[in-house]
Design an enzyme around this catalytic site. Structure first.
Site, PDB file in Angstrom:
ATOM      1  N   PRO A  35       0.848  -1.195   0.000  1.00  0.00           N
ATOM      2  CA  PRO A  35       0.000   0.000   0.000  1.00  0.00           C
ATOM      3  C   PRO A  35       0.885   1.248   0.000  1.00  0.00           C
ATOM      4  O   PRO A  35       1.947   1.253   0.627  1.00  0.00           O
ATOM      5  CB  PRO A  35      -0.817  -0.126   1.285  1.00  0.00           C
ATOM      6  CG  PRO A  35      -0.162  -1.177   2.101  1.00  0.00           C
ATOM      7  CD  PRO A  35       0.704  -1.983   1.207  1.00  0.00           C
ATOM      8  N   HIS A  36       0.453   2.265  -0.730  1.00  0.00           N
ATOM      9  CA  HIS A  36       1.260   3.477  -0.824  1.00  0.00           C
ATOM     10  C   HIS A  36       0.407   4.687  -1.138  1.00  0.00           C
ATOM     11  O   HIS A  36      -0.730   4.563  -1.583  1.00  0.00           O
ATOM     12  CB  HIS A  36       2.361   3.317  -1.882  1.00  0.00           C
ATOM     13  CG  HIS A  36       1.846   2.952  -3.232  1.00  0.00           C
ATOM     14  ND1 HIS A  36       1.530   1.649  -3.580  1.00  0.00           N
ATOM     15  CD2 HIS A  36       1.576   3.695  -4.317  1.00  0.00           C
ATOM     16  CE1 HIS A  36       1.091   1.627  -4.828  1.00  0.00           C
ATOM     17  NE2 HIS A  36       1.101   2.852  -5.296  1.00  0.00           N
ATOM     18  N   GLY A  37       0.984   5.851  -0.886  1.00  0.00           N
ATOM     19  CA  GLY A  37       0.287   7.093  -1.162  1.00  0.00           C
ATOM     20  C   GLY A  37       1.204   8.281  -0.952  1.00  0.00           C
ATOM     21  O   GLY A  37       2.331   8.138  -0.476  1.00  0.00           O
TER      22      GLY A  37
END
Length: 155
Positions: A65-67
Site C-alpha cells: 500500500p502506498h500514497g
C-alpha cells in the site's frame, strides 16, 4: 535507494493481528502517524483512496500500500508481518501476510517510483519472503529487510 533509507526498526510490526484489509490499513496508518507526526486519518484516507484505484496486493502474499501526502518531507516505510493472512483483493487472489507501506511527499515524483521499485524487487526474492515469514521478532525482520541493501540491483 535502499530499504534502510525508508525503514527504521520502530517502523516494523512483527505480529500484526487484523482480520481485514481495512483493519490492516488502519493499523499501518496508526504506526505511520506515530513515525511521521501526521494525522492517522489523513494517512488512512490516502491509502483507502489508492486502493480504490486498484489493489496494492501484488501477489504471493504481499501487498505494498502506498500514497502521497503534501505534509511529508521524506519517503517513509512501515513493514508489517501479519499474524495470519487476510484477504487483500490481491491480483492472484491469494491472502496477504506481508505488507510494506510506503508514504511519499507530493513532490517526490521519481523518488516515489524508485522506492516502490526497490520494495517490489525485495519481495520478488522468494528466499527473503521465506525468512520474513519464518520469524516474528521485530529486530530479525528489520535485519532481513535491510540486509538486502548491499545486494546489487537486479536487471
Amino acid at each position: 535507494m535502499d530499504i534502510d533509507d525508508l525503514l527504521t526498526p520502530e517502523a516494523v510490526i512483527a505480529r500484526l493481528k487484523v482480520g481485514s484489509k481495512k483493519q490492516a490499513l488502519q493499523e499501518l496508518a496508526r504506526k505511520a502517524a506515530q513515525i511521521t507526526g501526521l494525522g492517522e486519518r489523513a494517512i488512512f484516507d490516502v491509502l483507502l483512496e489508492r486502493e480504490r484505484l486498484g489493489t496494492t496486493g501484488v501477489g504471493n502474499g504481499i501487498a505494498i500500500p502506498h500514497g502521497k501526502l503534501a505534509e511529508l518531507d521524506r519517503i517513509v516505510g512501515v513493514f508489517a508481518r501479519l499474524d495470519r493472512p487476510i484477504d487483500f483483493d490481491a491480483i492472484d487472489e491469494r491472502p496477504v501476510d506481508l505488507l510494506f507501506l510506503l508514504l511519499a511527499p507530493e513532490s517526490a515524483g521519481a523518488d516515489h517510483l524508485k522506492a516502490l521499485a526497490r520494495v517490489s524487487r525485495l519481495f520478488r526474492d522468494r528466499a527473503t519472503c521465506e525468512k520474513l515469514r519464518g520469524t516474528d521478532r521485530g529486530e530479525a525482520l528489520f535485519a532481513i529487510l535491510t540486509s538486502q541493501t548491499a545486494a546489487p540491483p537486479s536487471a
